[in-house]
Scaffold this motif. Structure first.
Motif, mmCIF file in Angstrom:
data_model
loop_
_atom_site.group_PDB
_atom_site.id
_atom_site.type_symbol
_atom_site.label_atom_id
_atom_site.label_comp_id
_atom_site.label_asym_id
_atom_site.label_seq_id
_atom_site.Cartn_x
_atom_site.Cartn_y
_atom_site.Cartn_z
ATOM 1 N N GLU A 214 0.839 -1.197 0.000
ATOM 2 C CA GLU A 214 0.000 0.000 0.000
ATOM 3 C C GLU A 214 0.875 1.248 0.000
ATOM 4 O O GLU A 214 1.825 1.357 0.779
ATOM 5 C CB GLU A 214 -0.912 0.005 1.228
ATOM 6 N N GLY A 215 0.574 2.166 -0.895
ATOM 7 C CA GLY A 215 1.325 3.404 -0.994
ATOM 8 C C GLY A 215 2.579 3.313 -1.838
ATOM 9 O O GLY A 215 3.234 4.331 -2.090
ATOM 10 N N TRP A 216 2.920 2.104 -2.294
ATOM 11 C CA TRP A 216 4.105 1.900 -3.124
ATOM 12 C C TRP A 216 3.750 1.213 -4.435
ATOM 13 O O TRP A 216 4.585 0.533 -5.034
ATOM 14 C CB TRP A 216 5.149 1.079 -2.352
ATOM 15 N N ASP A 217 2.524 1.404 -4.880
ATOM 16 C CA ASP A 217 2.053 0.744 -6.107
ATOM 17 C C ASP A 217 2.405 1.571 -7.335
ATOM 18 O O ASP A 217 1.533 2.004 -8.092
ATOM 19 C CB ASP A 217 0.555 0.464 -6.031
ATOM 20 N N MET A 218 3.696 1.750 -7.558
ATOM 21 C CA MET A 218 4.154 2.581 -8.667
ATOM 22 C C MET A 218 3.910 1.919 -10.018
ATOM 23 O O MET A 218 3.673 2.588 -11.021
ATOM 24 C CB MET A 218 5.644 2.907 -8.506
ATOM 25 N N VAL A 219 3.968 0.590 -10.061
ATOM 26 C CA VAL A 219 3.676 -0.112 -11.314
ATOM 27 C C VAL A 219 2.196 0.010 -11.643
ATOM 28 O O VAL A 219 1.814 0.367 -12.757
ATOM 29 C CB VAL A 219 4.110 -1.586 -11.230
ATOM 30 N N GLY A 220 1.347 -0.266 -10.671
ATOM 31 C CA GLY A 220 -0.091 -0.179 -10.914
ATOM 32 C C GLY A 220 -0.531 1.210 -11.305
ATOM 33 O O GLY A 220 -1.303 1.389 -12.254
ATOM 34 N N ARG A 221 -0.038 2.228 -10.613
ATOM 35 C CA ARG A 221 -0.420 3.602 -10.932
ATOM 36 C C ARG A 221 0.111 4.022 -12.300
ATOM 37 O O ARG A 221 -0.568 4.729 -13.051
ATOM 38 C CB ARG A 221 0.115 4.552 -9.862
ATOM 39 N N LEU A 223 0.731 2.069 -14.911
ATOM 40 C CA LEU A 223 -0.043 1.409 -15.957
ATOM 41 C C LEU A 223 -1.413 2.062 -16.126
ATOM 42 O O LEU A 223 -1.926 2.194 -17.242
ATOM 43 C CB LEU A 223 -0.190 -0.076 -15.636
ATOM 44 N N GLU A 224 -1.998 2.486 -15.023
ATOM 45 C CA GLU A 224 -3.300 3.164 -15.086
ATOM 46 C C GLU A 224 -3.176 4.539 -15.745
ATOM 47 O O GLU A 224 -4.025 4.940 -16.539
ATOM 48 C CB GLU A 224 -3.880 3.313 -13.687
ATOM 49 N N ALA A 225 -2.084 5.248 -15.419
ATOM 50 C CA ALA A 225 -1.904 6.605 -15.941
ATOM 51 C C ALA A 225 -1.347 6.635 -17.357
ATOM 52 O O ALA A 225 -1.467 7.646 -18.045
ATOM 53 C CB ALA A 225 -0.977 7.383 -15.011
ATOM 54 N N GLY A 226 -0.704 5.542 -17.768
ATOM 55 C CA GLY A 226 -0.061 5.539 -19.075
ATOM 56 C C GLY A 226 1.226 6.336 -19.091
ATOM 57 O O GLY A 226 1.707 6.758 -20.144
ATOM 58 N N ALA A 227 1.805 6.567 -17.922
ATOM 59 C CA ALA A 227 3.045 7.324 -17.790
ATOM 60 C C ALA A 227 3.688 6.955 -16.464
ATOM 61 O O ALA A 227 3.015 6.468 -15.547
ATOM 62 C CB ALA A 227 2.784 8.834 -17.844
ATOM 63 N N VAL A 251 10.936 0.026 -19.827
ATOM 64 C CA VAL A 251 11.144 -1.315 -20.371
ATOM 65 C C VAL A 251 10.234 -2.329 -19.681
ATOM 66 O O VAL A 251 9.742 -3.269 -20.315
ATOM 67 C CB VAL A 251 12.633 -1.726 -20.254
ATOM 68 N N ASN A 252 9.967 -2.153 -18.388
ATOM 69 C CA ASN A 252 9.069 -3.047 -17.671
ATOM 70 C C ASN A 252 7.610 -2.796 -18.034
ATOM 71 O O ASN A 252 6.841 -3.723 -18.302
ATOM 72 C CB ASN A 252 9.249 -2.877 -16.166
ATOM 73 N N LEU A 253 7.244 -1.522 -18.058
ATOM 74 C CA LEU A 253 5.851 -1.172 -18.329
ATOM 75 C C LEU A 253 5.458 -1.488 -19.757
ATOM 76 O O LEU A 253 4.299 -1.795 -20.041
ATOM 77 C CB LEU A 253 5.626 0.305 -18.015
ATOM 78 N N ALA A 254 6.424 -1.438 -20.676
ATOM 79 C CA ALA A 254 6.134 -1.780 -22.070
ATOM 80 C C ALA A 254 5.703 -3.230 -22.198
ATOM 81 O O ALA A 254 4.846 -3.572 -23.022
ATOM 82 C CB ALA A 254 7.364 -1.520 -22.939
ATOM 83 N N PRO A 262 -2.887 -5.220 -12.898
ATOM 84 C CA PRO A 262 -2.367 -4.538 -11.706
ATOM 85 C C PRO A 262 -3.484 -3.970 -10.850
ATOM 86 O O PRO A 262 -4.675 -4.209 -11.096
ATOM 87 C CB PRO A 262 -1.518 -3.417 -12.313
ATOM 88 N N GLY A 263 -3.094 -3.205 -9.857
ATOM 89 C CA GLY A 263 -4.075 -2.562 -8.999
ATOM 90 C C GLY A 263 -4.289 -3.271 -7.690
ATOM 91 O O GLY A 263 -5.176 -2.911 -6.913
#
Length: 329
Positions: A214-221, A223-227, A251-254, A262-263
């Motif tokens: 919680e609070g460290w979901d940088m991958v999920g956020r 992917l949701e934001a597209g940035a 490279v990971n998000l691609a 995610p999420g």
């Protein structure tokens, strides 16, 4: 796969190549040549039998040895002579140190001063030089960049490196062989997304569920934001020290943008419950970050069936804190 434009890296920051499934297969061969497969254990959670991949039984106590070995063993003689620099809170550090010692490569690891003592001591014991930085307060990537420039070394990123991603994906090749089929879904603890991306490449028909604190979901956020979304200075504390990168990487998000679901986030208490469960039911010691995926399954945040796999990614626990977690149950 084609990444959305926001995930495209600047040309001067692009990795040497994109990770792919052929590389994952090569990594699986390289890892299998030196390490036996980790066990895939059946366990019942909420009335459903699932499978747990016990990566804490690796020689360094975590899955990170896979990406480290694939990356360093693929280096040519000129690169090996330069030495390597890595950034890690402990598990990537030990993976790099282990591989470097076996290959005769000098290794420098940039680690946070507040990393668990067991991880700091193990990294030094494997022969690596440790450079400490303050967390929060210092940018670890800037510290690493200074060390790379000063030493003329090769940077081996913990998750934003195509060889590292492919190496982590070797776990997915093992899983499919052990199950005798492609898993329906793989639930994995997620920091920067190296393991999740590797598993997505390894098992393209499986659903991939990255689980973050919680609070460290940088991958999920992201992917949701597209940035790329970066953690703020006010990000909450978490016991999952292995899952705290301030941001993922293009490279990971691609790889993950159209392959993962995610999420999913977990609380410290859910993680502690998963640690206790793994110890009681599987007789396994799992560190907080390594138990995040199991925590999500136990909390009912990810649907599972008989062909679902949960990654238990590390077991490098501080003994006193682990004892306190067990006593807290």
């Amino acid at each position: 796969m084609t990444a959305p434009a926001p995930f495209s890296p600047a040309p001067n920051r692009a990795p040497a190549r994109a990770p792919g499934r052929p590389g994952v297969l090569r990594a699986a061969e390289a890892v299998a040549a030196i390490l036996p497969p980790t066990p895939l254990l059946p366990v019942e959670v909420g009335g459903t039998r699932i499978w747990a991949k016990a990566e804490m039984l690796q020689p360094v106590g975590a899955f990170k040895i896979r990406g480290a070995w694939h990356r360093l063993s693929a280096m040519d003689e000129a690169e090996r002579a330069r030495g390597v620099v890595a950034v890690s809170s402990g598990n990537h550090a030990q993976g790099i140190a282990w591989a470097a010692r076996r290959l005769g490569i000098a290794a420098t690891i940039v680690m946070p001063r507040d990393a668990p003592a067991v991880k700091l001591e193990a990294t030094r014991a494997l022969g690596a030089e440790v450079v400490l930085y303050e967390r929060p307060g210092e940018d670890r990537d800037e510290v690493a960049a200074r060390e790379v420039e000063r030493r003329g070394a090769v940077l081996v990123h913990a998750f934003a490196d195509p060889w590292v991603i492919e190496g982590q994906g070797s776990a997915g090749i093992e899983i499919a062989a052990q199950l005798g089929r492609t898993p329906s879904r793989i639930v994995a603890p997620c920091g920067g997304g190296g393991l999740s991306a590797g598993l997505a490449l390894a098992c393209p028909e499986a659903r991939i569920h990255p689980v973050e604190p919680e609070g460290w979901d940088m991958v999920g956020r992201s992917l949701e934001a597209g940035a790329i979304v970066r953690a703020g200075d006010d990000a909450p504390k978490t016991i999952c020290d292995a899952l705290q990168p301030t941001a993922s990487a293009p490279v990971n998000l691609a790889v993950l943008h159209d392959r993962s679901e995610p999420g999913v986030t977990v609380s410290d208490e859910e993680v502690r419950a998963a640690q206790r469960f793994a110890f009681a039911r599987l007789r396994l010691v799992v560190e907080p970050g390594g138990a995040a995926a199991l925590a999500a399954v136990m909390a009912g945040k990810v649907p599972v069936d008989d062909h679902s796999v949960v990654m238990l990614t590390g077991g490098n626990c501080d003994p006193q804190r682990f004892a306190e977690t067990l006593a807290g149950g």
